[in-house]
Design a protein around this motif. Structure first.
Motif, PDB file in Angstrom:
ATOM      1  N   GLU A  61       0.805  -1.206   0.000  1.00  0.00           N
ATOM      2  CA  GLU A  61       0.000   0.000   0.000  1.00  0.00           C
ATOM      3  C   GLU A  61       0.848   1.271   0.000  1.00  0.00           C
ATOM      4  N   VAL A  62       2.164   1.134   0.163  1.00  0.00           N
ATOM      5  CA  VAL A  62       3.045   2.284   0.270  1.00  0.00           C
ATOM      6  C   VAL A  62       2.967   3.170  -0.966  1.00  0.00           C
ATOM      7  N   SER A  63       3.035   2.575  -2.148  1.00  0.00           N
ATOM      8  CA  SER A  63       3.027   3.367  -3.378  1.00  0.00           C
ATOM      9  C   SER A  63       1.713   4.113  -3.568  1.00  0.00           C
ATOM     10  N   VAL A  64       0.615   3.527  -3.133  1.00  0.00           N
ATOM     11  CA  VAL A  64      -0.696   4.181  -3.266  1.00  0.00           C
ATOM     12  C   VAL A  64      -0.779   5.404  -2.369  1.00  0.00           C
ATOM     13  N   ALA A  65      -0.252   5.288  -1.147  1.00  0.00           N
ATOM     14  CA  ALA A  65      -0.356   6.378  -0.169  1.00  0.00           C
ATOM     15  C   ALA A  65       0.407   7.625  -0.602  1.00  0.00           C
ATOM     16  N   LYS A  66       1.425   7.472  -1.433  1.00  0.00           N
ATOM     17  CA  LYS A  66       2.266   8.598  -1.796  1.00  0.00           C
ATOM     18  C   LYS A  66       1.682   9.510  -2.857  1.00  0.00           C
ATOM     19  N   LYS A  67       0.625   9.102  -3.526  1.00  0.00           N
ATOM     20  CA  LYS A  67       0.163   9.843  -4.683  1.00  0.00           C
ATOM     21  C   LYS A  67      -0.468  11.195  -4.345  1.00  0.00           C
ATOM     22  N   SER A  68      -1.205  11.274  -3.257  1.00  0.00           N
ATOM     23  CA  SER A  68      -1.915  12.506  -2.940  1.00  0.00           C
ATOM     24  C   SER A  68      -1.325  13.274  -1.758  1.00  0.00           C
ATOM     25  N   VAL A  69      -0.569  12.600  -0.918  1.00  0.00           N
ATOM     26  CA  VAL A  69       0.016  13.240   0.264  1.00  0.00           C
ATOM     27  C   VAL A  69       1.460  12.769   0.418  1.00  0.00           C
ATOM     28  N   LEU A  70       2.189  13.452   1.312  1.00  0.00           N
ATOM     29  CA  LEU A  70       3.529  12.993   1.676  1.00  0.00           C
ATOM     30  C   LEU A  70       3.384  12.190   2.968  1.00  0.00           C
ATOM     31  N   PRO A  71       3.422  10.880   2.881  1.00  0.00           N
ATOM     32  CA  PRO A  71       3.203  10.063   4.076  1.00  0.00           C
ATOM     33  C   PRO A  71       4.475   9.823   4.869  1.00  0.00           C
ATOM     34  N   ALA A  72       4.299   9.572   6.148  1.00  0.00           N
ATOM     35  CA  ALA A  72       5.372   9.078   7.008  1.00  0.00           C
ATOM     36  C   ALA A  72       4.941   7.693   7.438  1.00  0.00           C
ATOM     37  N   PHE A  73       5.742   6.686   7.112  1.00  0.00           N
ATOM     38  CA  PHE A  73       5.371   5.313   7.397  1.00  0.00           C
ATOM     39  C   PHE A  73       5.877   4.886   8.771  1.00  0.00           C
ATOM     40  N   LYS A  74       4.938   4.402   9.565  1.00  0.00           N
ATOM     41  CA  LYS A  74       5.247   3.986  10.931  1.00  0.00           C
ATOM     42  C   LYS A  74       5.256   2.460  10.993  1.00  0.00           C
ATOM     43  N   PRO A  75       6.442   1.842  10.987  1.00  0.00           N
ATOM     44  CA  PRO A  75       6.505   0.377  11.010  1.00  0.00           C
ATOM     45  C   PRO A  75       6.047  -0.178  12.354  1.00  0.00           C
ATOM     46  N   ARG A  76       5.393  -1.329  12.302  1.00  0.00           N
ATOM     47  CA  ARG A  76       4.877  -1.944  13.524  1.00  0.00           C
ATOM     48  C   ARG A  76       5.872  -2.889  14.180  1.00  0.00           C
ATOM     49  N   ASP A  77       6.874  -3.310  13.415  1.00  0.00           N
ATOM     50  CA  ASP A  77       7.848  -4.257  13.953  1.00  0.00           C
ATOM     51  C   ASP A  77       9.121  -4.223  13.115  1.00  0.00           C
ATOM     52  N   ILE A  78      10.093  -5.043  13.469  1.00  0.00           N
ATOM     53  CA  ILE A  78      11.372  -5.068  12.757  1.00  0.00           C
ATOM     54  C   ILE A  78      11.173  -5.469  11.299  1.00  0.00           C
ATOM     55  N   GLN A  89      11.375   2.554  -3.920  1.00  0.00           N
ATOM     56  CA  GLN A  89      10.898   3.919  -4.092  1.00  0.00           C
ATOM     57  C   GLN A  89      11.266   4.702  -2.843  1.00  0.00           C
ATOM     58  N   SER A  90      11.268   6.002  -2.953  1.00  0.00           N
ATOM     59  CA  SER A  90      11.611   6.815  -1.793  1.00  0.00           C
ATOM     60  C   SER A  90      10.533   6.649  -0.721  1.00  0.00           C
ATOM     61  N   ALA A  91      10.939   6.809   0.539  1.00  0.00           N
ATOM     62  CA  ALA A  91       9.984   6.654   1.639  1.00  0.00           C
ATOM     63  C   ALA A  91      10.486   7.402   2.865  1.00  0.00           C
ATOM     64  N   VAL A  92       9.535   7.858   3.672  1.00  0.00           N
ATOM     65  CA  VAL A  92       9.831   8.508   4.943  1.00  0.00           C
ATOM     66  C   VAL A  92       9.418   7.556   6.055  1.00  0.00           C
ATOM     67  N   ILE A  93      10.363   7.206   6.909  1.00  0.00           N
ATOM     68  CA  ILE A  93      10.099   6.254   7.985  1.00  0.00           C
ATOM     69  C   ILE A  93      10.061   7.009   9.306  1.00  0.00           C
ATOM     70  N   LEU A  94       8.982   6.844  10.030  1.00  0.00           N
ATOM     71  CA  LEU A  94       8.753   7.616  11.250  1.00  0.00           C
ATOM     72  C   LEU A  94       9.494   7.015  12.436  1.00  0.00           C
ATOM     73  N   LEU A  95      10.258   7.872  13.109  1.00  0.00           N
ATOM     74  CA  LEU A  95      11.001   7.469  14.310  1.00  0.00           C
ATOM     75  C   LEU A  95      10.357   8.115  15.529  1.00  0.00           C
ATOM     76  N   THR A  96       9.711   7.301  16.350  1.00  0.00           N
ATOM     77  CA  THR A  96       9.024   7.741  17.563  1.00  0.00           C
ATOM     78  C   THR A  96       9.526   6.905  18.733  1.00  0.00           C
ATOM     79  N   PRO A  97       9.130   7.237  19.965  1.00  0.00           N
ATOM     80  CA  PRO A  97       9.503   6.372  21.091  1.00  0.00           C
ATOM     81  C   PRO A  97       9.034   4.931  20.902  1.00  0.00           C
ATOM     82  N   GLU A  98       7.922   4.744  20.163  1.00  0.00           N
ATOM     83  CA  GLU A  98       7.401   3.403  19.918  1.00  0.00           C
ATOM     84  C   GLU A  98       8.225   2.629  18.899  1.00  0.00           C
ATOM     85  N   THR A  99       8.739   3.325  17.886  1.00  0.00           N
ATOM     86  CA  THR A  99       9.463   2.641  16.810  1.00  0.00           C
ATOM     87  C   THR A  99      10.975   2.646  16.996  1.00  0.00           C
TER      88      THR A  99
END
Length: 211
Positions: A61-78, A89-99
């Motif tokens: 679903e990553v490629s679909v999400a990028k078409k209309s907005v600039l998404p930050a992807f929050k991975p759920r696990d390793i 493709q290029s991607a923004v990976i979210l770094l939070t206390p959870e990730t």
């Protein structure tokens, strides 16, 4: 790169108070306030943003999400973090206390070897909020790990951008707050400029080109 606002007036007030050049808005408030923010008497680029939680099964679903907005992807696990590093493709990976436990120095190694440009978006506001609610030992460990990950990314030329979102405005970090926090973590003027200016502009350029 990403802040939360409840009203259009809040956005305009924030812009008048902060020396911001690129401001990410939740896609819904962006649509609602588009006419208002385009009239802001300041040179600010407003971006529609979306945080997308991903698992290994939803990587497609990553490629679909990028078409209309600039998404930050929050991975759920390793596994999903590593998969995000491998997508072509290029991607923004979210770094939070959870990730933080899997968007770490090892993840940076994967991002460095990626075939396409990858960015880490650090939710500094969330880290500060977490720091206030944690024990001294837990807070210090979290900030140390965060600092090591950012340093590793900068040395590896993996793009790093910072966000001040915590809760709805005015409970957020301004650009000057982020700069001071990065300084207190030991980052040089050049490194802070890379995080606050150079990498965000590169990310914007890549997204606008649809890469």
């Amino acid at each position: 790169m990403l802040l939360h606002f409840a009203t259009c007036d809040d956005i305009l007030k924030y812009v008048s108070e902060d020396d911001v050049t690129i401001l990410g808005l939740d896609e819904n408030i962006y649509s609602k306030c588009f006419e208002s923010i385009t009239k802001a008497d300041k040179d600010v680029v407003f971006l529609p943003r979306r945080i997308v939680e991903v698992s290994v099964n939803s990587i497609r679903e990553v490629s679909v999400a990028k078409k209309s907005v600039l998404p930050a992807f929050k991975p759920r696990d390793i596994a999903s973090a590593r998969s995000l590093a491998r997508i072509r493709q290029s991607a923004v990976i979210l770094l939070t206390p959870e990730t933080l436990q899997f968007v770490d120095e090892y993840e940076v190694n994967f991002l460095k070897q990626a075939h396409t440009r990858k960015f880490i978006e650090v939710s500094l506001g969330e880290f500060i909020k977490n720091l206030l609610g944690a024990s001294i030992r837990q807070g210090a460990k979290s900030m140390y790990m965060l600092s090591e990950t950012i340093e590793k990314a900068l040395k590896s030329d993996v793009g790093v951008v910072a966000s001040g979102a915590v809760e709805m405005y005015p409970k957020c970090l301004f650009t000057t707050h982020i700069d001071v926090l990065l300084y207190s973590m030991g980052f040089s003027k050049r490194e802070r400029r890379m995080i606050l200016e150079i990498y965000p502009l590169e990310l914007l350029d890549i997204w606008l080109r649809g890469e």
